[in-house]
Structures are given as structure tokens and as C-alpha cells.
Scaffold this motif. Structure first.
Motif, short mmCIF file in Angstrom:
data_model
loop_
_atom_site.label_atom_id
_atom_site.label_comp_id
_atom_site.label_asym_id
_atom_site.label_seq_id
_atom_site.Cartn_x
_atom_site.Cartn_y
_atom_site.Cartn_z
N ALA A 2 31.47 37.89 22.10
CA ALA A 2 32.31 38.61 21.64
C ALA A 2 33.45 37.67 20.90
O ALA A 2 34.30 37.76 19.83
N LEU A 3 33.83 36.78 21.64
CA LEU A 3 34.98 35.65 21.18
C LEU A 3 34.25 34.34 20.64
O LEU A 3 34.92 33.55 20.40
N LYS A 4 33.31 34.76 20.12
CA LYS A 4 32.49 33.70 18.99
C LYS A 4 32.10 32.49 19.79
O LYS A 4 31.97 31.52 18.94
N LEU A 5 31.51 32.44 21.05
CA LEU A 5 31.18 31.43 21.62
C LEU A 5 29.71 31.27 21.74
O LEU A 5 29.30 32.24 22.69
N LYS A 6 28.79 30.67 21.04
CA LYS A 6 27.55 30.69 21.17
C LYS A 6 27.00 29.87 22.76
O LYS A 6 27.48 28.78 23.08
N LEU A 7 26.17 30.64 23.72
CA LEU A 7 25.70 30.21 24.64
C LEU A 7 24.22 29.98 24.32
O LEU A 7 23.63 30.90 23.87
N PHE B 75 36.85 32.85 30.78
CA PHE B 75 35.33 33.75 31.01
C PHE B 75 34.33 32.37 31.10
O PHE B 75 33.54 32.59 32.01
N LEU B 76 34.59 31.58 30.34
CA LEU B 76 33.51 30.26 30.67
C LEU B 76 33.61 29.64 32.03
O LEU B 76 32.65 29.26 32.56
N ALA B 77 34.77 29.44 32.31
CA ALA B 77 35.02 28.96 34.00
C ALA B 77 34.19 30.15 35.06
O ALA B 77 33.84 29.40 35.82
N ASN B 78 34.70 31.03 34.62
CA ASN B 78 34.08 32.28 35.58
C ASN B 78 32.53 32.12 35.57
O ASN B 78 31.59 32.48 36.58
N LEU B 79 31.91 32.01 34.46
CA LEU B 79 30.52 32.03 34.18
C LEU B 79 29.97 30.77 34.84
O LEU B 79 28.72 30.72 35.60
N ILE B 80 30.68 29.58 34.93
CA ILE B 80 30.22 28.25 35.34
C ILE B 80 30.14 28.31 37.01
O ILE B 80 29.12 27.94 37.58
N ALA C 253 42.64 30.57 25.73
CA ALA C 253 42.83 30.79 27.15
C ALA C 253 41.95 31.79 27.50
O ALA C 253 41.41 31.50 28.75
N LYS C 254 41.57 32.75 26.92
CA LYS C 254 40.61 33.87 27.24
C LYS C 254 39.19 33.32 27.55
O LYS C 254 38.58 33.59 28.37
N PHE D 42 48.83 34.59 19.39
CA PHE D 42 47.46 35.22 19.78
C PHE D 42 46.38 34.28 19.78
O PHE D 42 45.31 34.47 20.63
N ALA D 43 46.44 33.41 18.91
CA ALA D 43 45.24 32.42 18.84
C ALA D 43 45.18 31.61 20.01
O ALA D 43 44.05 31.22 20.39
N LYS D 44 46.34 31.14 20.32
CA LYS D 44 46.40 30.36 21.88
C LYS D 44 45.63 31.00 22.91
O LYS D 44 45.10 30.66 23.71
N ASN D 45 46.33 32.45 23.13
CA ASN D 45 45.79 33.44 23.94
C ASN D 45 44.27 33.61 23.92
O ASN D 45 43.69 33.69 25.03
#
Length: 119
Positions: A113-118, A82-87, A77-78, A71-74
Motif C-alpha cells: 500500500a506504501l508502494k514498496l515492491k517485495l 513496517f520493513l523492519a517488522n517484516l525482517i 518512516a512508516k 507527511f512525506a517524511k512520515n
């Protein structure tokens, strides 16, 4: 019954010729509870996840760690999806600008929510 006993404590040391009856009892108890825990987890976890685990795994703790790694790999990927969709998100001029902004905001909140800071 203490089925979570095998998840909280590491496996006991292997038996020796000089092992006491208490040590033998503890090893037997641990092995019995480990077997029960493995049977319950394999019965409850969907087949799609069971097939991806190694057959060499013998303890319930190792089984859960293996599932966690999958699930860490999953999660990575998630995040990349999401990042590709945003870009790649573009305003096409035909839509409502409010909906476009709300969609971007929604995607950004998923990344937070996935702990990626923008910034």
C-alpha cells in the motif's frame, strides 16, 4: 465564494504605479481570499501540525506544500518501520503457524500500500 481560488492560481504580480483598477481589484481579492483560506486552515489543522510550519509562509498554497512535505517524511518512516517488522519477524514455535503467516502477509500488504515492491 471561491476560497480555492488562491490554491488554483499563483499570487498576482505586485502592484505598480501604472496598475489598472482591474489589476488592483484582482490583487485585493486574492489577498483577501488568501487571508481567509489561511485562517480556515490554521483553525482546522491540529495544533501539533501548525507548530511545525514556518512563520514565514504567507500564502495558502505554500502552507499546504509545507504540510505535505512533513507527511512525506512520515510516509518514509512508516515504510521503514513496517520493513523492519517484516525482517525481524520470527516464528517462535509456540504460536499457531497460520497466525504467523497471516501477520507476515498483513505487514507485506501494508508495504504494498506504501508502494514498496517485495519480491
Amino acid at each position: 465564494m471561491d476560497i480555492d481560488f488562491v490554491l488554483r492560481l499563483p499570487s498576482p504580480a505586485p502592484l505598480r504605479d501604472k496598475s489598472s483598477t482591474d489589476e488592483k481589484r484582482d490583487v485585493e481579492r486574492w489577498e483577501k481570499l488568501n487571508c481567509m483560506c489561511m485562517m480556515i486552515m490554521k483553525m482546522v489543522i491540529p495544533e501539533a501540525f501548525r507548530g511545525t510550519t514556518s512563520e514565514k509562509i504567507t500564502s495558502a498554497r505554500e502552507f499546504l506544500e509545507d504540510i505535505e512535505k512533513m507527511f512525506a517524511k512520515n510516509k518514509k518512516a512508516k515504510t521503514s518501520t513496517f520493513l523492519a517488522n517484516l525482517i525481524l519477524m520470527r516464528y517462535k514455535g509456540k504460536e499457531n503457524i497460520r497466525e504467523y503467516i497471516m501477520e507476515m502477509s498483513h505487514t507485506a500488504s501494508k508495504l504494498k500500500a506504501l508502494k514498496l515492491k517485495l519480491y
